[in-house]
Design an enzyme around this catalytic site. Structure first.
Site, PDB file in Angstrom:
ATOM      1  N   HIS A 139      -3.781  -4.789   0.545  1.00 45.95           N
ATOM      2  CA  HIS A 139      -2.549  -5.470   1.672  1.00 45.95           C
ATOM      3  C   HIS A 139      -3.054  -6.786   1.323  1.00 45.95           C
ATOM      4  CE1 HIS A 139      -3.135  -1.529   3.925  1.00 45.95           C
ATOM      5  NE2 HIS A 139      -3.706  -1.222   3.095  1.00 45.95           N
TER       6      HIS A 139
ATOM      7  N   GLU B  88      -1.785  -8.851   3.516  1.00 50.92           N
ATOM      8  CA  GLU B  88      -1.792  -9.553   4.974  1.00 50.92           C
ATOM      9  C   GLU B  88      -2.676 -10.158   5.230  1.00 50.92           C
ATOM     10  OE1 GLU B  88      -0.647  -7.100   4.632  1.00 50.92           O
ATOM     11  OE2 GLU B  88      -1.507  -5.220   5.519  1.00 50.92           O
TER      12      GLU B  88
ATOM     13  N   CYS C 296       0.774  -1.090  -0.086  1.00 50.00           N
ATOM     14  CA  CYS C 296      -0.093   0.019  -0.437  1.00 50.00           C
ATOM     15  C   CYS C 296       1.156   1.508   0.098  1.00 50.00           C
ATOM     16  CB  CYS C 296      -0.819   0.136   0.690  1.00 50.00           C
ATOM     17  SG  CYS C 296      -2.406   1.239   0.851  1.00 50.00           S
TER      18      CYS C 296
HETATM   19  N1  GLN Z   1      -2.217   6.824   2.568  1.00 47.62           N
HETATM   20  C1  GLN Z   1      -1.669   6.279   1.006  1.00 47.62           C
HETATM   21  C2  GLN Z   1      -3.148   6.291   1.033  1.00 47.62           C
HETATM   22  O1  GLN Z   1      -4.147   6.476   1.413  1.00 47.62           O
HETATM   23  C3  GLN Z   1      -1.575   5.006   1.592  1.00 47.62           C
HETATM   24  C4  GLN Z   1      -2.465   3.887   2.580  1.00 47.62           C
HETATM   25  C5  GLN Z   1      -2.599   2.288   3.679  1.00 47.62           C
HETATM   26  O2  GLN Z   1      -1.357   2.191   3.455  1.00 47.62           O
HETATM   27  N2  GLN Z   1      -3.137   1.497   3.810  1.00 47.62           N
HETATM   28  O3  GLN Z   1      -3.784   6.165  -0.320  1.00 47.62           O
END
Ligand code: GLN
Length: 554
Positions: free
Chosen positions: A509, A511, A383
């Site tokens: 994600h 995970e 992410c």
């Molecule tokens: N801050 C980034 C976004 O909003 C990544 C979000 C995250 O890592 N969950 O896209």
């Protein structure tokens, strides 16, 4: 109402005594006897969900397949029960009041005075029963967060008390989990706080059927007898949840003490002989690995491991199928901004930059990524880690000066990461990100395809920003490979650097879908690469000897 039975789990003395682990373990114990189970978490705070809560205070925000931003206990249930839990299983005071007030505004109470009892408790009961999936499961576990005696928790306990009277006698049981502290000076386990917490529960009309002491070692017989006497339960209804090297050992530890038979007795279920073999096959490789790898996790909440619970679990699951124990060092990203990355990361076999938000620590994360890329240290970005890998590549390889994400620098001349079009104009923070599972198309002939072995997967998202499609061309020309997209090919989901030992990052994600025995392939590839490189292998060999829940169903 369906025909499910309910196990209510309450907590005493302190929060964070492992009620979630006990709840998940009771589920596992029933599963080992062939019963279908699910679990629900009640968080008595006023927040609507966990989405806006600081991970540094509350631990990570877990994302469900259907896009709920929930408490991390939902993640523990999913991992232990190997079953998706939907967002309706995460109940907060905020949601209950929201709904009741909405009904009041619609005039649904027909002029009545709207009160905690019965209107709020009715809505709580409705939600608890609904989360039992209309009777499709045999047993629904309901964990009431917080500690007995908290003002916020009272309506939930009252609702549970009412349900126990309204449902047939053997359809509900109460399990109370409380801390039994051990005195430093004498090493003696003290049961008085637990006794008081049971009294508190009885004062509001709930007599626990089963008491579980959270303590250092399994309690001696005489202390169990004392607890039984004061808690007004038979001695064979008092159990211990001792310190263990892994929570995955807790279900069998509790079952060996007789908890499974007792829960079956209380619920009027046949006490079938449990089959622990499949679970042992999953747990054993986690406990006795042949190798060890050292992973540096570069984040901004390095002081609280719970902020990264699913990431740490996913690394462990991946280690399990690689025969490797994973030693994770939490590195505070800001530290790297002052001292540079090489000193701090020198001993790492692999580097991971997980999800994150905001400016603080972002430059430190970019430094860690640069270090991993230049030294060819196996790297996984998740992410924000994915987005900052694009930033690092843009700056240092594609020579786009001070390229950045507009989240970090709104005025950057090269906004390689930018707000998604549909996010522009959204002012409110709650549940407004791109959330939950959606399809990712994996390009053939890439490392991603080797790892996932499929052309389409479903993975969970939680973000507002994305790779800026208008600046993608120059990055790709300079060698950055996007190997996964959304279905219409516009949104970049996976990146890799061909020619590197393992440099891989995902906008989603992975995970959140990792389970013991069934790691997510991205984490598997990463840990396998870290181990292979450490053992001096020239290239990464990927095996697919485990299953992966590519679709949304499991
Ligand atoms: N801050 C980034 C976004 O909003 C990544 C979000 C995250 O890592 N969950 O896209």
């Amino acid at each position: 109402m369906g025909n499910s039975k309910f196990v209510f789990v309450t907590g005493g003395v302190l929060s964070s005594v492992g009620k979630g682990s006990v709840t998940a373990s009771i589920g596992k114990i029933l599963q080992a006897r062939g019963y279908e189970v699910t679990a629900t978490k009640i968080d008595p705070y006023l927040n609507f969900d966990s989405g806006t809560m600081n991970p540094y205070m509350h631990g990570e925000v877990f994302v469900t397949e259907d896009g709920g931003e929930t408490d991390l206990d939902i993640g523990s249930y999913e991992r232990m029960l190997d079953r998706n839990v939907s967002k309706g299983h995460s109940i907060t005071t905020g949601q209950i009041y929201w709904k009741v007030i909405e009904m009041e505004r619609k005039g649904e109470f027909l002029g009545k005075c709207v009160q905690i009892i019965p209107h709020v408790t009715d809505e709580i009961k409705r939600r608890i029963v609904e989360a039992a999936e209309n009777g499709k499961v045999d047993v629904s576990l309901v964990e009431v967060g917080g500690t007995v005696g908290d003002i916020e928790g009272a309506p939930f306990l009252e609702a549970a008390r009412q349900l126990s009277l309204q449902l047939p006698a053997r359809d509900t049981t109460f399990v109370h989990v409380a801390l039994v502290p051990v005195l430093d000076s004498t090493g003696e386990a003290k049961s008085k706080p637990l006794q008081h917490s049971v009294q508190e529960l009885r004062r509001i009309g709930i007599q626990p059927d089963i008491v579980i002491a959270r303590t250092r070692n399994v309690l001696p017989g005489e202390l169990r007898a004392k607890i039984a006497l004061f808690a007004s339960v038979p001695e064979d209804s008092v159990f211990s949840s001792p310190n263990l090297p892994s929570i995955y050992l807790l279900p069998e530890s509790l079952d060996k003490q007789g908890l499974g038979s007792k829960v079956c007795e209380k619920l009027g279920l046949e006490d079938r002989k449990p089959d622990w073999r499949p679970w042992r096959r999953v747990v054993k490789p986690l406990m006795e690995p042949r190798y060890r790898v050292r992973i540096s996790l570069v984040g901004k909440y390095a002081g609280l491991a719970d902020s990264y619970m699913s990431v740490l679990e996913a690394l462990r699951h991946a280690g399990g199928v690689c025969n490797a124990g994973v030693d994770v060092e939490l590195v505070e990203a800001e530290e790297l901004e002052e001292s540079g990355a090489s000193e701090r990361l020198r001993a790492s076999d692999g580097i991971i930059v997980p999800g994150g938000f905001g400016t603080r620590g972002a430059e430190g994360k970019v430094k860690a990524i640069e270090y991993a890329r230049k030294r060819d240290v196996p790297f996984l970005g998740v992410c924000f880690g994915f987005q900052l890998s694009v930033v690092e590549f843009a700056r240092n390889v594609a020579l786009m000066g001070s390229a950045n994400s507009t989240e970090v620098d709104p005025r950057t001349p090269y906004p390689v990461i930018d707000l998604m079009a549909e996010q522009k104009g959204i002012g409110s923070l709650g549940a407004t990100m791109r959330l939950g599972a959606s399809p990712v198309v994996v390009e053939k002939g890439t490392l991603a395809y080797k790892l996932y072995g499929r052309e389409e997967i479903y993975e969970r998202h939680r973000h507002r920003y994305e790779v800026n499609p208008s600046l993608k061309g120059r990055l790709v020309e300079r060698g950055l490979r996007f190997s996964g997209y959304d279905r219409d090919g516009k949104r970049m989901e996976i990146l890799e650097l061909p020619g590197k030992f393992f440099f891989f990052a995902t906008q989603y994600h992975p995970e959140f879908k990792s389970r013991p025995g069934r790691p997510d392939p991205a984490y598997y590839g990463f840990v396998k690469a870290a181990l292979s490189k450490k053992l001096g292998m020239k290239a990464l060999k990927v095996s697919r000897g485990f299953s992966y829940a590519a679709s949304s169903a499991a």
